[in-house]
Design an enzyme around this catalytic site. Structure first.
Site, PDB file in Angstrom:
ATOM      1  N   LYS A  49       0.785  -1.215   0.150  1.00 21.66           N
ATOM      2  CA  LYS A  49       0.024   0.090  -0.047  1.00 21.66           C
ATOM      3  C   LYS A  49       0.903   1.298   0.042  1.00 21.66           C
ATOM      4  CE  LYS A  49      -3.801  -2.224   2.250  1.00 21.66           C
ATOM      5  NZ  LYS A  49      -4.348  -2.689   3.529  1.00 21.66           N
ATOM      6  N   GLN A  93      -4.489  -1.465   9.682  1.00 26.37           N
ATOM      7  CA  GLN A  93      -4.516  -2.886   8.891  1.00 26.37           C
ATOM      8  C   GLN A  93      -4.745  -3.908   9.889  1.00 26.37           C
ATOM      9  OE1 GLN A  93      -3.109  -3.495   5.838  1.00 26.37           O
ATOM     10  NE2 GLN A  93      -3.748  -5.692   6.190  1.00 26.37           N
ATOM     11  N   ASP A 116     -11.128   3.057   4.589  1.00 25.61           N
ATOM     12  CA  ASP A 116     -11.542   1.670   4.295  1.00 25.61           C
ATOM     13  C   ASP A 116     -13.311   1.570   4.455  1.00 25.61           C
ATOM     14  OD1 ASP A 116      -9.632  -0.211   3.537  1.00 25.61           O
ATOM     15  OD2 ASP A 116      -9.044  -0.742   5.759  1.00 25.61           O
TER      16      ASP A 116
END
Ligand code: NAP
Length: 274
Positions: A49, A93, A116
């Site tokens: 990422k 994460q 997200d």
């Protein structure tokens, strides 16, 4: 003949457009990623990422914690990032170490920085039929892939296998919001094969082989394979094998690249709420 839903190709196209857009932007977004613990896959995902963001011209920082980090430390860091005007997007994460309450941590992220799309506010908006600040990355990537291949969703019977907050539930809701008739399946579903038989679209997000040669599928069926796992021999496999639908997303090279493309799209989109 099966047409491959090529996630890599679409990701590259999205990245090219995003790079051009970012080159012209006077202020760049900054993505903050929290990585807690020593899960080797998580480290690889976070590095990817970061690399990807940098290539496109997105600033990124990674904040790392050992596996014995306390929930309080992570929550306080997120609060600090929420109040930092330079940070425009925050990602935690997953998975987090077991002693940490994942939902509590995620819900600390300010919804307008929730890249997200997993906070209760953003999920709530999605389920209420409102536009969230951003849509969750994997479901968004799946819809982008279906749209790229002009696959009709309205009025179709979409079967979603798996009901996680990350993939199954939001993708089912996004398909429902696009007027599909949605059936959700999970480990307690008794007649999965009978349900699959009637599907126009199957989205499988399980992490084991659940669709295979034993299944009867419609000849014009579209299958999106989200699952990815390694078998005993170390081979990377998806949920779907030995079937010939009209369209199929491969593993790897289907949904995976679309998830990262969506993350980058979301990071740029959130800049407008900064
Ligand atoms: P998850 O939290 O691991 O949940 C798996 C789901 O599958 C659960 O809802 C479970 O049902 C269901 N399930 C398990 N066995 C089943 C069976 N035999 N028949 C039908 N349903 C069954 O799921 P996730 O986080 O969404 O991940 C799913 C897979 O997608 C994993 O392989 C993951 O690595 C992959 N993934 C890929 C990407 C990508 O970008 N490519 C992104 C996210 C996830 P219950 O709820 O009843 O337990």
């Amino acid at each position: 003949m099966t047409t491959i839903l090529d996630g890599k190709k679409l990701r590259d196209k999205i990245f090219e457009d995003l790079k051009n857009k970012l080159d012209k932007m006077p202020v760049k977004p900054t993505l903050a990623v929290i990585l807690a613990g020593d899960d080797p896959s998580s480290r690889i995902y976070v590095n990817n990422k970061k690399k990807c963001a940098e290539k496109l011209g997105i600033n990124s920082i990674v904040i790392e914690y050992p596996s014995d980090v306390t929930e309080k430390e992570i929550i306080e860091k997120i609060q600090e990032l929420n109040n930092d005007n330079k940070i425009t997007a925050i990602l935690v994460q997953l998975p987090l170490p077991k002693h940490i309450d994942k939902l509590k941590v995620i819900d600390t992220i300010a919804p307008q920085k929730d890249v997200d799309g997993l906070t209760t506010t953003n999920c709530g908006k999605l389920f209420a039929g409102e536009k969230p600040y951003v849509y969750p990355c994997t479901p968004k990537g799946i819809l982008l892939l279906l749209d790229e291949y002009n696959i009709e969703i309205e009025g179709k019977h979409a079967v979603v296998i798996g009901r996680s907050n990350l993939v199954g539930k939001p993708v089912a809701q996004m398909l429902l919001n696009r007027n599909a008739t949605v059936t959700m399946c999970h480990s307690h579903t008794k007649n999965l094969a009978d349900i699959i038989k009637t599907a126009d679209i199957v989205v499988s997000a399980v992490g084991k082989n659940v669709v295979g040669e034993k299944n009867i599928i419609k000849s014009d069926c579209v299958i999106v394979d989200v699952g990815i796992f390694r078998d005993e021999s170390g081979k990377v496999r998806g949920d779907v094998e030995n079937v010939s639908p009209a369209y199929l997303s491969p593993v790897p090279g289907g949904v995976g690249p679309m998830t990262i493309a969506s993350l980058m799209l979301n990071t740029v989109e959130l800049l407008s709420f900064a």
